[in-house]
Motif scaffolding. Structure first.
Motif, PDB file in Angstrom:
ATOM      1  N   GLU A  30       0.642  -1.089   0.275  1.00 41.88           N
ATOM      2  CA  GLU A  30       0.199   0.098  -0.323  1.00 41.88           C
ATOM      3  C   GLU A  30       0.802   1.205  -0.210  1.00 41.88           C
ATOM      4  OE1 GLU A  30      -2.689  -0.274   2.627  1.00 41.88           O
ATOM      5  OE2 GLU A  30      -3.511  -2.251   2.758  1.00 41.88           O
ATOM      6  N   ASP A  31       1.823   1.102   0.515  1.00 45.16           N
ATOM      7  CA  ASP A  31       2.957   2.325   0.812  1.00 45.16           C
ATOM      8  C   ASP A  31       3.948   2.414  -0.678  1.00 45.16           C
ATOM      9  OD1 ASP A  31       1.534   2.920   3.130  1.00 45.16           O
ATOM     10  OD2 ASP A  31       3.465   1.703   4.217  1.00 45.16           O
ATOM     11  N   HIS A  32       3.590   1.570  -0.999  1.00 46.52           N
ATOM     12  CA  HIS A  32       4.793   1.886  -2.881  1.00 46.52           C
ATOM     13  C   HIS A  32       3.924   1.753  -3.925  1.00 46.52           C
ATOM     14  CE1 HIS A  32       8.248   0.819   0.061  1.00 46.52           C
ATOM     15  NE2 HIS A  32       7.559  -0.118   0.914  1.00 46.52           N
ATOM     16  N   VAL A  33       2.218   2.582  -3.599  1.00 41.64           N
ATOM     17  CA  VAL A  33       1.408   2.797  -4.566  1.00 41.64           C
ATOM     18  C   VAL A  33       2.229   3.195  -5.651  1.00 41.64           C
ATOM     19  CG1 VAL A  33      -0.821   3.309  -5.594  1.00 41.64           C
ATOM     20  CG2 VAL A  33      -0.490   1.222  -4.054  1.00 41.64           C
ATOM     21  N   SER A  34       2.699   4.544  -5.292  1.00 38.41           N
ATOM     22  CA  SER A  34       3.512   5.639  -6.120  1.00 38.41           C
ATOM     23  C   SER A  34       4.838   5.614  -6.544  1.00 38.41           C
ATOM     24  CB  SER A  34       2.822   6.819  -5.055  1.00 38.41           C
ATOM     25  OG  SER A  34       3.867   6.761  -3.833  1.00 38.41           O
ATOM     26  N   GLN A  35       5.451   4.491  -6.399  1.00 41.95           N
ATOM     27  CA  GLN A  35       6.041   4.175  -6.979  1.00 41.95           C
ATOM     28  C   GLN A  35       6.224   2.803  -8.153  1.00 41.95           C
ATOM     29  OE1 GLN A  35       8.585   2.835  -3.374  1.00 41.95           O
ATOM     30  NE2 GLN A  35       9.840   3.031  -4.798  1.00 41.95           N
ATOM     31  N   LEU A  36       5.022   2.017  -8.071  1.00 43.50           N
ATOM     32  CA  LEU A  36       4.715   1.153  -8.930  1.00 43.50           C
ATOM     33  C   LEU A  36       3.773   2.230  -9.590  1.00 43.50           C
ATOM     34  CD1 LEU A  36       3.753  -1.339  -6.777  1.00 43.50           C
ATOM     35  CD2 LEU A  36       5.301  -1.915  -8.525  1.00 43.50           C
ATOM     36  N   LEU A  37       2.919   2.818  -9.887  1.00 39.11           N
ATOM     37  CA  LEU A  37       2.136   3.777 -10.766  1.00 39.11           C
ATOM     38  C   LEU A  37       3.081   3.397 -12.150  1.00 39.11           C
ATOM     39  CD1 LEU A  37      -0.925   5.110  -9.611  1.00 39.11           C
ATOM     40  CD2 LEU A  37      -0.449   2.441 -10.425  1.00 39.11           C
ATOM     41  N   PRO A  38       3.788   4.889 -11.962  1.00 41.20           N
ATOM     42  CA  PRO A  38       4.756   5.496 -13.138  1.00 41.20           C
ATOM     43  C   PRO A  38       4.858   4.009 -14.118  1.00 41.20           C
ATOM     44  CG  PRO A  38       5.113   6.550 -11.345  1.00 41.20           C
ATOM     45  CD  PRO A  38       3.963   4.950 -11.158  1.00 41.20           C
ATOM     46  N   TYR A  39       5.537   3.230 -13.401  1.00 39.54           N
ATOM     47  CA  TYR A  39       6.111   2.379 -14.319  1.00 39.54           C
ATOM     48  C   TYR A  39       5.017   1.538 -15.487  1.00 39.54           C
ATOM     49  CZ  TYR A  39      11.234   3.054 -12.833  1.00 39.54           C
ATOM     50  OH  TYR A  39      11.909   3.632 -11.980  1.00 39.54           O
ATOM     51  N   ILE A  40       3.711   0.969 -14.583  1.00 43.34           N
ATOM     52  CA  ILE A  40       2.823   0.411 -15.121  1.00 43.34           C
ATOM     53  C   ILE A  40       2.169   1.254 -16.268  1.00 43.34           C
ATOM     54  CG2 ILE A  40       0.637  -0.334 -14.438  1.00 43.34           C
ATOM     55  CD1 ILE A  40       1.245  -0.946 -11.717  1.00 43.34           C
ATOM     56  N   ARG A  41       1.801   2.612 -15.744  1.00 41.88           N
ATOM     57  CA  ARG A  41       1.502   4.111 -16.781  1.00 41.88           C
ATOM     58  C   ARG A  41       2.363   3.583 -18.108  1.00 41.88           C
ATOM     59  NH1 ARG A  41      -0.398   6.909 -12.094  1.00 41.88           N
ATOM     60  NH2 ARG A  41       1.978   8.105 -13.026  1.00 41.88           N
ATOM     61  N   ALA A  42       3.906   3.408 -17.680  1.00 38.06           N
ATOM     62  CA  ALA A  42       4.459   3.537 -18.755  1.00 38.06           C
ATOM     63  C   ALA A  42       5.107   2.556 -19.566  1.00 38.06           C
ATOM     64  CB  ALA A  42       5.993   3.448 -18.503  1.00 38.06           C
ATOM     65  N   GLY A  43       4.508   0.533 -19.396  1.00 35.53           N
ATOM     66  CA  GLY A  43       3.772  -0.550 -19.974  1.00 35.53           C
ATOM     67  C   GLY A  43       2.733  -0.318 -20.818  1.00 35.53           C
ATOM     68  N   MET A  44       1.873   0.061 -19.941  1.00 39.03           N
ATOM     69  CA  MET A  44       0.480   0.519 -20.505  1.00 39.03           C
ATOM     70  C   MET A  44       0.297   1.116 -22.002  1.00 39.03           C
ATOM     71  SD  MET A  44      -2.551   0.523 -17.854  1.00 39.03           S
ATOM     72  CE  MET A  44      -3.561   1.112 -18.363  1.00 39.03           C
ATOM     73  N   THR A  45       1.707   1.966 -22.023  1.00 35.85           N
ATOM     74  CA  THR A  45       1.838   2.761 -23.494  1.00 35.85           C
ATOM     75  C   THR A  45       2.956   1.811 -24.188  1.00 35.85           C
ATOM     76  OG1 THR A  45       2.733   4.066 -22.334  1.00 35.85           O
ATOM     77  CG2 THR A  45       0.436   4.988 -21.916  1.00 35.85           C
ATOM     78  N   HIS A  46       3.728   1.494 -24.183  1.00 41.40           N
ATOM     79  CA  HIS A  46       4.554   0.341 -24.732  1.00 41.40           C
ATOM     80  C   HIS A  46       4.719   0.418 -25.829  1.00 41.40           C
ATOM     81  CE1 HIS A  46       8.271  -1.688 -25.258  1.00 41.40           C
ATOM     82  NE2 HIS A  46       8.704  -0.421 -24.267  1.00 41.40           N
ATOM     83  N   LEU A  47       5.465   0.427 -27.128  1.00 41.34           N
ATOM     84  CA  LEU A  47       5.652   0.131 -28.282  1.00 41.34           C
ATOM     85  C   LEU A  47       5.369  -1.393 -28.490  1.00 41.34           C
ATOM     86  CD1 LEU A  47       7.892   2.149 -30.047  1.00 41.34           C
ATOM     87  CD2 LEU A  47       5.525   2.579 -29.825  1.00 41.34           C
ATOM     88  N   ALA A  48       5.451  -1.880 -27.568  1.00 40.01           N
ATOM     89  CA  ALA A  48       5.082  -3.551 -27.149  1.00 40.01           C
ATOM     90  C   ALA A  48       4.188  -4.365 -27.072  1.00 40.01           C
ATOM     91  CB  ALA A  48       6.840  -4.375 -27.356  1.00 40.01           C
TER      92      ALA A  48
END
Length: 352
Positions: free
Chosen positions: A134-152
């Motif tokens: 719960e305390d690390h959601v703000s760290q995970l979300l930017p990488y997840i959003r970067a993966g959701m908009t990846h070219l692959a």
């Protein structure tokens, strides 16, 4: 006569046997090739010959450092070792390393090119205690959003699966974090091709989302996770919503406070002075951070999230669901799940 004798002597040389002296080596032929070689040895000045094996903690730290290796198989094997170490530890025992130490090495693997590495990463994340995330959601979300908009396309699908796990274990924190509501919905709209003016800048295209012959399965998975995300943001009450409900009138003109045991005056505001349950209770004030725009704001109450959703995304999502319903099949059934969530959210908003 002289030249004739000279030719005869030259011919005899071809048939004469060379007389060797004792201790003298045979002369080498003109076409001789040297095939000998000399092996080189590597000598270590300091070698440990002790019989004691390294501790499990040192092995864990070693495999954690190998996650940045250039070898796909090495990263995959290290993740498998870390997963085994975490899942096989005794019950109620602490983790080999704190989550705050492990996550910086784990997060770049969300965008890893190897499918096996990303699969093992999700297994490792699922092995972590839910209350540690719960305390690390703000760290995970930017990488997840970067993966959701990846070219692959496969990286995008893996990022959606990781988001599904994150919503499952820490849904209220995901939707109420800074940028967790608007930016994540923009990523969903970009994945599905349901673009709005704002989400069009998140470069992805539904036409290239899945591989040929995938029968729309990637789109079905995205719709399922979208339904889970919207349910966490629009249908499930957050902490602030619970506090507001607790302070509601009980029907007799006296406010009722669950945090204060339902007592009246002078204990009306007791719950407001208790120790906060979350690690950063005043993060929404953004006292020391960069100025936020509308996309980066924290929407901690269900009413605020529904208001923003109705203003920016409701029309585009309803239009996309209608098109998916017309296509039928699994995509149509998945869009029905999203429509059900929106119906529940609308009824909840009318009741409140």
């Amino acid at each position: 006569m002289g030249s004739s004798q000279k030719k005869k002597n030259e011919k005899k040389k071809d048939f004469q046997k060379t007389k060797l002296k004792v201790g003298k080596a045979r002369p080498k032929a003109d076409n001789f090739t040297d095939t000998t070689f000399r092996s080189k040895a590597i000598v270590l000045n300091q070698q440990s010959l002790t019989t004691s094996a390294p501790s499990s903690s040192s092995q864990f730290s070693h495999h954690l450092s190998l996650l940045s290796s250039k070898s796909d198989s090495q990263r995959r094997e290290s993740l498998a070792h870390l997963t085994t170490s975490v899942s096989s530890r005794p019950v109620d025992s602490p983790l080999p390393q704190p989550v705050s130490v492990m996550l910086p090495a784990m997060l770049p693997l969300i965008l890893d090119a190897s499918n096996g590495v990303r699969t093992n990463l999700l297994k490792f994340l699922r092995s972590l205690p839910e209350n540690e995330i719960e305390d690390h959601v703000s760290q995970l979300l930017p990488y997840i959003r970067a993966g959701m908009t990846h070219l692959a396309a496969d990286i995008r699908l893996s990022a959606v699966e990781i988001l599904s796990w994150l919503v499952e274990v820490a849904g209220p924190e995901v939707v109420s974090s800074a940028g967790g509501w608007i930016r994540t919905i923009n990523c969903f709209l970009s994945l599905l091709g349901w673009h709005t003016d704002e989400s069009s800048k998140w470069t992805a295209n539904r036409g290239t989302f899945g591989k040929a012959g995938s029968e729309g399965k990637p789109m079905v998975k995205v719709l399922q996770v979208l339904a889970e995300f919207l349910r966490a943001g629009l249908c499930q009450p957050g902490e602030d919503d619970v506090d507001m409900a607790d302070s509601a009138d009980d029907g007799e003109g006296t406010p009722s406070f669950s945090g204060s045991g339902g007592w009246g005056f002078p204990l009306f505001d007791t719950s407001q002075h208790m120790i906060p349950a979350k690690s950063a209770p005043y993060a929404y004030l953004n006292l020391f951070g960069q100025p936020r725009d509308a996309e980066g704001e924290m929407y901690e109450t269900r009413e605020d999230r529904y208001r923003v959703f109705a203003e920016k995304f409701k029309r585009a999502i309803e239009r996309g669901m209608e098109n998916a319903r017309k296509e039928g099949g699994e995509a149509g059934r998945a869009s029905a799940a999203v429509a059900k969530v929106l119906k529940e959210a609308k009824s909840t908003a009318l009741e409140s």
